[in-house]
Motif scaffolding. Structure first.
Motif, PDB file in Angstrom:
ATOM      1  N   LEU A 172      46.562  45.820  39.806  1.00 41.43           N
ATOM      2  CA  LEU A 172      46.292  44.291  40.140  1.00 41.43           C
ATOM      3  C   LEU A 172      47.409  43.623  39.490  1.00 41.43           C
ATOM      4  O   LEU A 172      48.139  44.374  38.787  1.00 41.43           O
ATOM      5  CB  LEU A 172      45.285  44.619  38.396  1.00 41.43           C
ATOM      6  N   PRO A 173      47.555  42.532  39.260  1.00 49.85           N
ATOM      7  CA  PRO A 173      48.599  41.636  39.397  1.00 49.85           C
ATOM      8  C   PRO A 173      48.953  41.508  37.538  1.00 49.85           C
ATOM      9  O   PRO A 173      47.832  41.118  37.415  1.00 49.85           O
ATOM     10  CB  PRO A 173      48.320  40.441  40.007  1.00 49.85           C
ATOM     11  N   PRO A 174      49.908  41.290  37.507  1.00 47.65           N
ATOM     12  CA  PRO A 174      49.790  41.022  36.290  1.00 47.65           C
ATOM     13  C   PRO A 174      49.585  39.750  35.591  1.00 47.65           C
ATOM     14  O   PRO A 174      49.620  38.578  36.252  1.00 47.65           O
ATOM     15  CB  PRO A 174      51.258  40.679  35.999  1.00 47.65           C
ATOM     16  N   ARG A 175      48.342  39.563  34.407  1.00 46.92           N
ATOM     17  CA  ARG A 175      47.564  38.428  33.765  1.00 46.92           C
ATOM     18  C   ARG A 175      47.483  38.726  32.064  1.00 46.92           C
ATOM     19  O   ARG A 175      47.146  39.169  31.812  1.00 46.92           O
ATOM     20  CB  ARG A 175      46.509  38.401  34.368  1.00 46.92           C
ATOM     21  N   GLN A 176      48.476  37.441  31.912  1.00 48.39           N
ATOM     22  CA  GLN A 176      48.722  37.229  29.964  1.00 48.39           C
ATOM     23  C   GLN A 176      46.738  37.088  29.666  1.00 48.39           C
ATOM     24  O   GLN A 176      46.526  38.158  28.927  1.00 48.39           O
ATOM     25  CB  GLN A 176      48.925  35.623  29.561  1.00 48.39           C
ATOM     26  N   TRP A 177      46.290  36.657  30.349  1.00 51.90           N
ATOM     27  CA  TRP A 177      44.962  36.081  30.158  1.00 51.90           C
ATOM     28  C   TRP A 177      44.311  37.816  29.672  1.00 51.90           C
ATOM     29  O   TRP A 177      43.559  37.571  28.383  1.00 51.90           O
ATOM     30  CB  TRP A 177      44.008  35.771  30.509  1.00 51.90           C
ATOM     31  N   ARG A 178      43.957  38.745  30.534  1.00 49.95           N
ATOM     32  CA  ARG A 178      44.068  40.048  30.351  1.00 49.95           C
ATOM     33  C   ARG A 178      44.317  40.248  28.946  1.00 49.95           C
ATOM     34  O   ARG A 178      43.295  41.367  28.663  1.00 49.95           O
ATOM     35  CB  ARG A 178      43.824  40.678  31.645  1.00 49.95           C
ATOM     36  N   LYS A 179      45.628  40.548  28.457  1.00 50.43           N
ATOM     37  CA  LYS A 179      45.956  41.024  27.143  1.00 50.43           C
ATOM     38  C   LYS A 179      45.597  40.722  25.942  1.00 50.43           C
ATOM     39  O   LYS A 179      45.122  40.772  24.604  1.00 50.43           O
ATOM     40  CB  LYS A 179      47.773  40.895  27.664  1.00 50.43           C
ATOM     41  N   SER A 216      36.641  38.465  31.845  1.00 43.72           N
ATOM     42  CA  SER A 216      38.082  39.190  32.025  1.00 43.72           C
ATOM     43  C   SER A 216      37.842  40.190  33.651  1.00 43.72           C
ATOM     44  O   SER A 216      38.076  41.153  34.625  1.00 43.72           O
ATOM     45  CB  SER A 216      38.246  39.977  30.985  1.00 43.72           C
ATOM     46  N   PHE A 217      36.593  41.080  33.143  1.00 44.75           N
ATOM     47  CA  PHE A 217      36.503  42.846  34.227  1.00 44.75           C
ATOM     48  C   PHE A 217      36.199  42.093  35.363  1.00 44.75           C
ATOM     49  O   PHE A 217      36.301  42.506  36.650  1.00 44.75           O
ATOM     50  CB  PHE A 217      35.574  44.148  33.652  1.00 44.75           C
ATOM     51  N   GLY A 218      34.892  41.006  34.939  1.00 46.72           N
ATOM     52  CA  GLY A 218      34.437  40.888  36.934  1.00 46.72           C
ATOM     53  C   GLY A 218      35.598  39.858  36.959  1.00 46.72           C
ATOM     54  O   GLY A 218      35.805  39.904  38.190  1.00 46.72           O
ATOM     55  N   ARG A 219      36.406  39.525  37.116  1.00 43.31           N
ATOM     56  CA  ARG A 219      37.216  38.397  37.341  1.00 43.31           C
ATOM     57  C   ARG A 219      38.785  39.600  37.837  1.00 43.31           C
ATOM     58  O   ARG A 219      39.162  39.491  39.263  1.00 43.31           O
ATOM     59  CB  ARG A 219      38.675  37.684  36.711  1.00 43.31           C
ATOM     60  N   ASP A 220      38.724  40.567  37.166  1.00 47.10           N
ATOM     61  CA  ASP A 220      39.743  41.783  38.022  1.00 47.10           C
ATOM     62  C   ASP A 220      39.049  42.337  39.263  1.00 47.10           C
ATOM     63  O   ASP A 220      39.181  43.054  40.823  1.00 47.10           O
ATOM     64  CB  ASP A 220      39.959  42.640  37.217  1.00 47.10           C
ATOM     65  N   VAL A 221      37.437  42.411  38.821  1.00 46.11           N
ATOM     66  CA  VAL A 221      37.134  43.293  40.258  1.00 46.11           C
ATOM     67  C   VAL A 221      36.737  42.889  41.380  1.00 46.11           C
ATOM     68  O   VAL A 221      36.869  43.210  42.395  1.00 46.11           O
ATOM     69  CB  VAL A 221      35.278  43.455  39.530  1.00 46.11           C
ATOM     70  N   GLY A 222      36.690  40.947  41.300  1.00 45.74           N
ATOM     71  CA  GLY A 222      36.922  40.055  42.088  1.00 45.74           C
ATOM     72  C   GLY A 222      37.531  40.103  42.894  1.00 45.74           C
ATOM     73  O   GLY A 222      37.682  40.291  44.228  1.00 45.74           O
TER      74      GLY A 222
END
Length: 252
Positions: A172-179, A216-222
């Motif tokens: 996955l690309p880095p994403r601050q919101w995930r952190k 957050s998980f939904g966005r990553d899975v998408g």
């Protein structure tokens, strides 16, 4: 930068000292000792194995901080397990968990300032965070409801799903919101465990954390689905967002 070669063993010894301190102050029953010891042995074994896989370079300064967090979480493990047989000392449990969360903001800074960032350190930090969230969910489940376990279990379900769906194991690309969302899970769980909010308020707070986690998980899975590899006619792997290139010897 000098690295600590005997980190796993030092962590195990530190955990036993912590467990002894807990036992001497608030008391620790057989369930707590068993859970804390089992946790320490597994932590020591997995960390030693990871270090060997990384070339046996030892722990860097930031990894030592993360190991300290893991030791504190070992104390939380013992208290949560003990809580199934008697009332858990909530102030101590919350205090250990809160310090472990606060130190999460330290190890990354130490790694960057000392130039000792590594894949092992990042993975170690992530696994410690994930386990603490699951552990706090186990502590809260009897009072808040079993659904709070999903806050910690979702990450492990994601990993298990990757065993049967390899595209979920993509980078996955880095994403601050995930952190930010990951950090909020621990904070919300600690606040709920502290009992400073009325039951309704704690439930609303936990539900909000769950909603953010699903988003957050939904966005990553998408993202992983849109960028999943597909088999090309010549056996090479292509991405869904890449055009299929027809070999020169075939008509376009």
């Amino acid at each position: 930068m000098r690295r600590v070669q005997h980190g796993p063993l030092a962590g195990l010894v530190s955990l036993f000292v912590l467990l002894a301190g807990i036992g001497a102050t608030v008391g620790l029953g057989p369930a707590g000792w068993l859970a804390g010891t089992a946790y320490g042995m597994v932590l020591c074994g997995l960390l030693a194995r990871a270090l060997r896989g990384a070339g046996g370079s030892g722990l860097g300064p930031a990894d030592v901080v993360t190991l300290g967090r893991a030791v504190l979480i070992g104390g939380v493990t013992a208290l949560v397990a003990d809580g199934f047989t008697r009332a858990a000392p909530v102030p101590l449990l919350v205090g250990l968990a809160a310090v472990a969360l606060l130190l999460d903001a330290v190890d990354g800074q130490v790694a960057r300032r000392t130039g000792t960032e590594s894949d092992l350190g990042a993975r170690f930090d992530m696994e410690v965070d994930a386990y603490l969230i699951l552990l706090l969910g186990v502590h809260l489940a009897p009072t808040a409801g079993g659904w709070v376990l999903t806050l910690g279990a979702m990450r492990y379900a994601f990993v298990v799903a990757g065993w049967t769906s390899p595209w979920l194991r993509g980078t996955l690309p880095p994403r601050q919101w995930r952190k930010v969302v990951a950090a909020l899970q621990g904070i919300v769980l600690v606040v709920a465990a502290a009992g400073v909010l009325p039951p309704v308020g704690a439930t609303v707070l936990l539900a909000g954390a769950f909603a953010l986690l699903v988003e957050s998980f939904g966005r990553d899975v998408g993202w992983l689905w849109r960028h999943r590899p597909v088999a090309a006619t010549d056996g090479a792997a292509l991405r869904r967002d890449e055009p299929v290139r027809v070999p020169a010897h075939l008509p376009a």
